[in-house]
Enzyme design. Sequence first.
Site, PDB file in Angstrom:
ATOM      1  N   MET A 205      12.145  24.495   3.590  1.00  0.00           N
ATOM      2  CA  MET A 205      11.425  23.771   2.540  1.00  0.00           C
ATOM      3  C   MET A 205      12.364  22.961   1.652  1.00  0.00           C
ATOM      4  O   MET A 205      12.074  21.819   1.293  1.00  0.00           O
ATOM      5  CB  MET A 205      10.601  24.747   1.696  1.00  0.00           C
ATOM      6  CG  MET A 205       9.748  24.045   0.648  1.00  0.00           C
ATOM      7  SD  MET A 205       8.852  25.166  -0.424  1.00  0.00           S
ATOM      8  CE  MET A 205       7.512  25.668   0.605  1.00  0.00           C
TER       9      MET A 205
ATOM     10  N   LYS B 164       0.852  -1.204   0.000  1.00  0.00           N
ATOM     11  CA  LYS B 164       0.000   0.000   0.000  1.00  0.00           C
ATOM     12  C   LYS B 164       0.885   1.251   0.000  1.00  0.00           C
ATOM     13  O   LYS B 164       2.093   1.171   0.284  1.00  0.00           O
ATOM     14  CB  LYS B 164      -0.920  -0.017   1.215  1.00  0.00           C
ATOM     15  CG  LYS B 164      -0.199  -0.005   2.555  1.00  0.00           C
ATOM     16  CD  LYS B 164      -1.177  -0.221   3.708  1.00  0.00           C
ATOM     17  CE  LYS B 164      -0.439  -0.350   5.029  1.00  0.00           C
ATOM     18  NZ  LYS B 164      -1.321  -0.723   6.137  1.00  0.00           N
TER      19      LYS B 164
ATOM     20  N   TYR C 220      15.693  29.589   9.621  1.00  0.00           N
ATOM     21  CA  TYR C 220      14.535  30.399  10.011  1.00  0.00           C
ATOM     22  C   TYR C 220      14.419  30.468  11.521  1.00  0.00           C
ATOM     23  O   TYR C 220      14.562  29.446  12.203  1.00  0.00           O
ATOM     24  CB  TYR C 220      13.253  29.815   9.429  1.00  0.00           C
ATOM     25  CG  TYR C 220      13.109  30.061   7.961  1.00  0.00           C
ATOM     26  CD1 TYR C 220      12.974  31.359   7.466  1.00  0.00           C
ATOM     27  CD2 TYR C 220      13.114  29.005   7.058  1.00  0.00           C
ATOM     28  CE1 TYR C 220      12.843  31.591   6.100  1.00  0.00           C
ATOM     29  CE2 TYR C 220      12.982  29.227   5.692  1.00  0.00           C
ATOM     30  CZ  TYR C 220      12.842  30.524   5.221  1.00  0.00           C
ATOM     31  OH  TYR C 220      12.719  30.756   3.888  1.00  0.00           O
TER      32      TYR C 220
ATOM     33  N   ARG D 197     -10.978   0.034  14.825  1.00  0.00           N
ATOM     34  CA  ARG D 197     -10.859   0.753  13.564  1.00  0.00           C
ATOM     35  C   ARG D 197     -11.806   0.058  12.589  1.00  0.00           C
ATOM     36  O   ARG D 197     -12.933   0.473  12.427  1.00  0.00           O
ATOM     37  CB  ARG D 197      -9.392   0.721  13.116  1.00  0.00           C
ATOM     38  CG  ARG D 197      -8.901   2.007  12.539  1.00  0.00           C
ATOM     39  CD  ARG D 197      -7.402   1.979  12.295  1.00  0.00           C
ATOM     40  NE  ARG D 197      -6.915   0.750  11.643  1.00  0.00           N
ATOM     41  CZ  ARG D 197      -5.667   0.570  11.226  1.00  0.00           C
ATOM     42  NH1 ARG D 197      -4.766   1.527  11.378  1.00  0.00           N
ATOM     43  NH2 ARG D 197      -5.293  -0.554  10.657  1.00  0.00           N
TER      44      ARG D 197
HETATM   45  C1  LIG Z   1      -0.561  -1.886   6.679  1.00  0.00           C
HETATM   46  C2  LIG Z   1      -1.140  -3.171   7.120  1.00  0.00           C
HETATM   47  C3  LIG Z   1      -0.307  -4.257   7.416  1.00  0.00           C
HETATM   48  C4  LIG Z   1       1.202  -4.141   7.437  1.00  0.00           C
HETATM   49  O1  LIG Z   1       1.608  -3.572   8.682  1.00  0.00           O
HETATM   50  P1  LIG Z   1       3.156  -3.366   9.028  1.00  0.00           P
HETATM   51  O2  LIG Z   1       3.142  -2.871  10.433  1.00  0.00           O
HETATM   52  O3  LIG Z   1       3.670  -2.333   8.070  1.00  0.00           O
HETATM   53  O4  LIG Z   1       3.814  -4.672   8.859  1.00  0.00           O
HETATM   54  C5  LIG Z   1      -0.889  -5.460   7.738  1.00  0.00           C
HETATM   55  N1  LIG Z   1      -2.245  -5.585   7.786  1.00  0.00           N
HETATM   56  C6  LIG Z   1      -3.074  -4.560   7.525  1.00  0.00           C
HETATM   57  C7  LIG Z   1      -4.539  -4.764   7.614  1.00  0.00           C
HETATM   58  C8  LIG Z   1      -2.545  -3.317   7.207  1.00  0.00           C
HETATM   59  O5  LIG Z   1      -3.380  -2.302   6.947  1.00  0.00           O
END
Ligand SMILES: *Cc1c(COP(=O)(O)O)cnc(C)c1O
Length: 355
Positions: free
Chosen positions: A299, A34, A251, A129
């Site tokens: 930046m 992802k 800055y 969640r």
């Molecule tokens: C992102 C995600 C993972 C991977 O988690 P990591 O901590 O990066 O290994 C696994 N399962 C779900 C449902 C996720 O959203």
Amino acid sequence: MRPIRAEVSLSALRHNYRFAKSCAPHAKAFAVVKANAYGHGLDRAVRALPDADGFATLELESAIRLRELGVEQPILMLEGFFEPDELRIFAENDLWTSVHADEQIDQLAQAELERPLHVFAKMNSGMNRLGFAPAKFRAAVERLAVLPQVASITLMTHFSSSDEPGGIDEPMRRFREATLGLDYPVSLSNSAATIDHRDAHGAWVRPGIMLYGATPFTDRGAARIGLKPAMRLTSQLIAIQDLQPGDGVGYGLGFRAEQSMRIGIVACGYADGYPRIARTGTPVAVDGEITRTVGRVSMDMLAVDLANIRTAHIGSSVELWGDLVPVDEVAKGAGTVGYELLCAVAPRVPTQDVA
Ligand SMILES: *Cc1c(COP(=O)(O)O)cnc(C)c1O
């Protein structure tokens, strides 16, 4: 051309995936890709891991891209479909879907699909969640089990605290209780649980951050675990300044020299994804030597202490994070985790493969 680069090591990605597999020898492993493979590039992750057991993502465009790249392995959509219209695309591309809410089951039940979908039914084991409450999980699974739109069911949860000792005890107790007697494969483990919790591996593990060579733990570095950093964020010194005692930097003059000192200006700033809130003292390497940042990150630039780096000159190489400077140490300097920094590398930073 501005000298900032993100180099991604395909061999490190491969090493880390193999390492995840060795942690969970009896499970299959989705490579979690992802967020553009946590900032490393989706295409590149696929090139590095052609033999991965499967891939997991959550953006529909990236799943379609995986199929365009020729990926034939399972692709799990970690948040499932967001709208019923997407189900047609899921079926066309044979995407496996997470199902975490009754509304999704209703939509699935009404869909006309060219083939049934493999479903990962998600239970909320305490993170609050996504997922069905434990008391409602069995009913959800039973509803799914009789749908002609469902090809198979895997039981899934995601841990809130698998990076902490004992952090999965209560979620596992809830999961076991809720799924007692349900005879389906399970998928439970992110990176931390893949590394630390053998009893939670199940049929499919879901390692993400560990593939990229950053740690999922707050108290254990990636190198100690045996992971190799997949990304090096590098740049160069583009200026050098000699400071007198009392002179300020950047800055707000957020840093002041206590004695005369030399600093270097690096072509890297928050518009490249380097965190602005990284405090003075965040580690950075110049000509292969570890030093520290000084003053506020701007930046397009940041400043580094050259007190102990005699070789430093305009054009000296700088590693913001990578082999010498763990991304997790930079993250600590910014009060965050390596995940956030890797995902935030900006599109203006050219990325390239290294073997
Ligand atoms: C992102 C995600 C993972 C991977 O988690 P990591 O901590 O990066 O290994 C696994 N399962 C779900 C449902 C996720 O959203």
